[in-house]
Scaffold this motif. Structure first.
Motif, PDB file in Angstrom:
ATOM      1  N   MET A 182     -16.316  48.881   4.889  1.00 21.06           N
ATOM      2  CA  MET A 182     -15.808  50.200   4.554  1.00 21.06           C
ATOM      3  C   MET A 182     -17.082  50.880   4.775  1.00 21.06           C
ATOM      4  N   SER A 183     -16.889  51.892   5.635  1.00 21.38           N
ATOM      5  CA  SER A 183     -18.309  52.952   5.890  1.00 21.38           C
ATOM      6  C   SER A 183     -18.522  53.951   4.740  1.00 21.38           C
ATOM      7  N   LEU A 184     -19.849  54.175   4.805  1.00 21.66           N
ATOM      8  CA  LEU A 184     -20.105  54.995   3.791  1.00 21.66           C
ATOM      9  C   LEU A 184     -19.490  56.448   3.916  1.00 21.66           C
ATOM     10  N   ASP A 242     -12.731  46.739  -8.769  1.00 26.73           N
ATOM     11  CA  ASP A 242     -11.970  47.477 -10.159  1.00 26.73           C
ATOM     12  C   ASP A 242     -12.607  49.107 -10.200  1.00 26.73           C
ATOM     13  N   VAL A 243     -13.793  49.193  -9.694  1.00 28.36           N
ATOM     14  CA  VAL A 243     -14.179  50.640  -9.705  1.00 28.36           C
ATOM     15  C   VAL A 243     -13.377  51.622  -8.885  1.00 28.36           C
ATOM     16  N   TRP A 244     -13.210  51.216  -7.772  1.00 32.46           N
ATOM     17  CA  TRP A 244     -12.412  51.935  -6.642  1.00 32.46           C
ATOM     18  C   TRP A 244     -10.975  52.159  -7.188  1.00 32.46           C
ATOM     19  N   ASP A 245     -10.573  50.912  -7.819  1.00 35.03           N
ATOM     20  CA  ASP A 245      -8.979  50.979  -8.197  1.00 35.03           C
ATOM     21  C   ASP A 245      -8.964  52.253  -9.334  1.00 35.03           C
ATOM     22  N   ARG A 246      -9.950  51.944 -10.223  1.00 31.49           N
ATOM     23  CA  ARG A 246     -10.079  53.086 -11.286  1.00 31.49           C
ATOM     24  C   ARG A 246     -10.010  54.444 -10.821  1.00 31.49           C
ATOM     25  N   TYR A 247     -10.595  54.803  -9.972  1.00 29.10           N
ATOM     26  CA  TYR A 247     -10.905  56.501  -9.442  1.00 29.10           C
ATOM     27  C   TYR A 247     -10.113  56.597  -8.222  1.00 29.10           C
ATOM     28  N   ASP A 294     -11.809  53.632  13.892  1.00 31.45           N
ATOM     29  CA  ASP A 294     -11.121  53.417  14.951  1.00 31.45           C
ATOM     30  C   ASP A 294      -9.769  54.174  15.014  1.00 31.45           C
ATOM     31  N   GLY A 295      -9.750  55.153  14.055  1.00 33.36           N
ATOM     32  CA  GLY A 295      -8.457  55.762  14.032  1.00 33.36           C
ATOM     33  C   GLY A 295      -7.270  55.106  13.422  1.00 33.36           C
ATOM     34  N   VAL A 296      -7.394  54.159  12.818  1.00 36.74           N
ATOM     35  CA  VAL A 296      -6.309  53.586  12.049  1.00 36.74           C
ATOM     36  C   VAL A 296      -6.055  54.100  10.718  1.00 36.74           C
ATOM     37  N   LEU A 297      -4.637  54.319  10.413  1.00 36.19           N
ATOM     38  CA  LEU A 297      -4.417  54.822   9.140  1.00 36.19           C
ATOM     39  C   LEU A 297      -4.126  53.711   7.963  1.00 36.19           C
ATOM     40  N   LYS A 298      -4.992  53.854   7.178  1.00 40.15           N
ATOM     41  CA  LYS A 298      -4.845  52.758   5.788  1.00 40.15           C
ATOM     42  C   LYS A 298      -4.299  53.064   4.575  1.00 40.15           C
ATOM     43  N   THR A 299      -3.652  52.313   3.924  1.00 34.36           N
ATOM     44  CA  THR A 299      -3.109  52.591   2.623  1.00 34.36           C
ATOM     45  C   THR A 299      -4.296  52.226   1.501  1.00 34.36           C
ATOM     46  N   ARG A 300      -4.101  52.678   0.346  1.00 36.56           N
ATOM     47  CA  ARG A 300      -4.836  52.413  -0.843  1.00 36.56           C
ATOM     48  C   ARG A 300      -5.090  50.980  -0.925  1.00 36.56           C
ATOM     49  N   LYS A 301      -3.927  50.192  -1.153  1.00 35.58           N
ATOM     50  CA  LYS A 301      -3.966  48.584  -1.077  1.00 35.58           C
ATOM     51  C   LYS A 301      -4.726  48.007   0.055  1.00 35.58           C
ATOM     52  N   ASP A 327      -8.309  45.963  -0.589  1.00 38.10           N
ATOM     53  CA  ASP A 327      -8.149  44.699  -0.096  1.00 38.10           C
ATOM     54  C   ASP A 327      -9.535  44.169   0.593  1.00 38.10           C
ATOM     55  N   ASN A 328     -10.177  45.416   1.461  1.00 39.12           N
ATOM     56  CA  ASN A 328     -11.357  45.333   1.919  1.00 39.12           C
ATOM     57  C   ASN A 328     -12.529  45.272   1.239  1.00 39.12           C
ATOM     58  N   ILE A 329     -12.581  45.634   0.137  1.00 36.30           N
ATOM     59  CA  ILE A 329     -13.694  45.684  -0.634  1.00 36.30           C
ATOM     60  C   ILE A 329     -14.254  44.257  -1.041  1.00 36.30           C
ATOM     61  N   ARG A 330     -15.472  43.986  -0.614  1.00 37.06           N
ATOM     62  CA  ARG A 330     -16.071  42.490  -0.864  1.00 37.06           C
ATOM     63  C   ARG A 330     -17.605  42.591  -0.867  1.00 37.06           C
ATOM     64  N   PRO A 331     -18.216  41.730  -1.785  1.00 34.58           N
ATOM     65  CA  PRO A 331     -19.499  41.883  -2.169  1.00 34.58           C
ATOM     66  C   PRO A 331     -20.294  41.521  -0.450  1.00 34.58           C
ATOM     67  N   LEU A 332     -21.440  42.071  -0.356  1.00 32.95           N
ATOM     68  CA  LEU A 332     -22.510  41.934   0.759  1.00 32.95           C
ATOM     69  C   LEU A 332     -22.395  40.062   1.062  1.00 32.95           C
ATOM     70  N   PRO A 333     -22.525  39.642   2.303  1.00 35.74           N
ATOM     71  CA  PRO A 333     -22.603  38.314   2.390  1.00 35.74           C
ATOM     72  C   PRO A 333     -23.894  37.872   1.826  1.00 35.74           C
ATOM     73  N   LYS A 334     -23.974  36.437   1.477  1.00 36.98           N
ATOM     74  CA  LYS A 334     -25.148  35.816   0.596  1.00 36.98           C
ATOM     75  C   LYS A 334     -26.475  36.021   1.823  1.00 36.98           C
ATOM     76  N   GLY A 335     -27.333  36.450   1.173  1.00 41.12           N
ATOM     77  CA  GLY A 335     -28.641  36.576   1.830  1.00 41.12           C
ATOM     78  C   GLY A 335     -28.859  37.964   2.229  1.00 41.12           C
ATOM     79  N   ILE A 336     -27.805  38.836   2.137  1.00 46.17           N
ATOM     80  CA  ILE A 336     -27.864  40.279   2.290  1.00 46.17           C
ATOM     81  C   ILE A 336     -27.929  41.142   1.202  1.00 46.17           C
TER      82      ILE A 336
END
Length: 95
Positions: free
Chosen positions: A1-3, A45-50, A61-68, A72-81
């Motif tokens: 997810m971009s800033l 959960d933070v994003w889900d709440r707000y 890249d111009g693709v329309l995405k839903t809330r779900k 589903d794309n929110i994940r922690p940074l990879p190990k070591g990052i």
């Protein structure tokens, strides 16, 4: 997810802020920082709440995405990052 996506989202405002009893700018800044912190930690959960239940967004890249799909794309940074995103200049505009 971009800033850029993170900063363009609509937040739910608490009842006290909506009624005019409270620091709306401070509340929005705090909630926005919570959401930015949740990007690197993967705290969905933070994003889900707000996020508004009807929110959708367009990816870089111009693709329309839903809330779900967004949640589903929110994940922690990879190990070591590691990293964080901090607000340095927060502005509000009245509509």
């Amino acid at each position: 997810m971009s800033l850029g996506i993170a900063l363009a989202l609509v937040l739910h405002v608490s009842a006290s802020a909506q009624s005019g009893t409270g620091d709306v700018k401070g509340l929005l800044r705090r909630q926005t920082q919570e959401m930015l912190d949740a990007i690197t930690s993967g705290s969905r959960d933070v994003w889900d709440r707000y996020l508004d239940p009807s929110v959708s967004y367009v990816t870089e890249d111009g693709v329309l995405k839903t809330r779900k799909e967004m949640l589903d794309n929110i994940r922690p940074l990879p190990k070591g990052i590691s990293g964080d995103i901090r607000i340095v200049d927060f502005r509000e505009t009245a509509q």
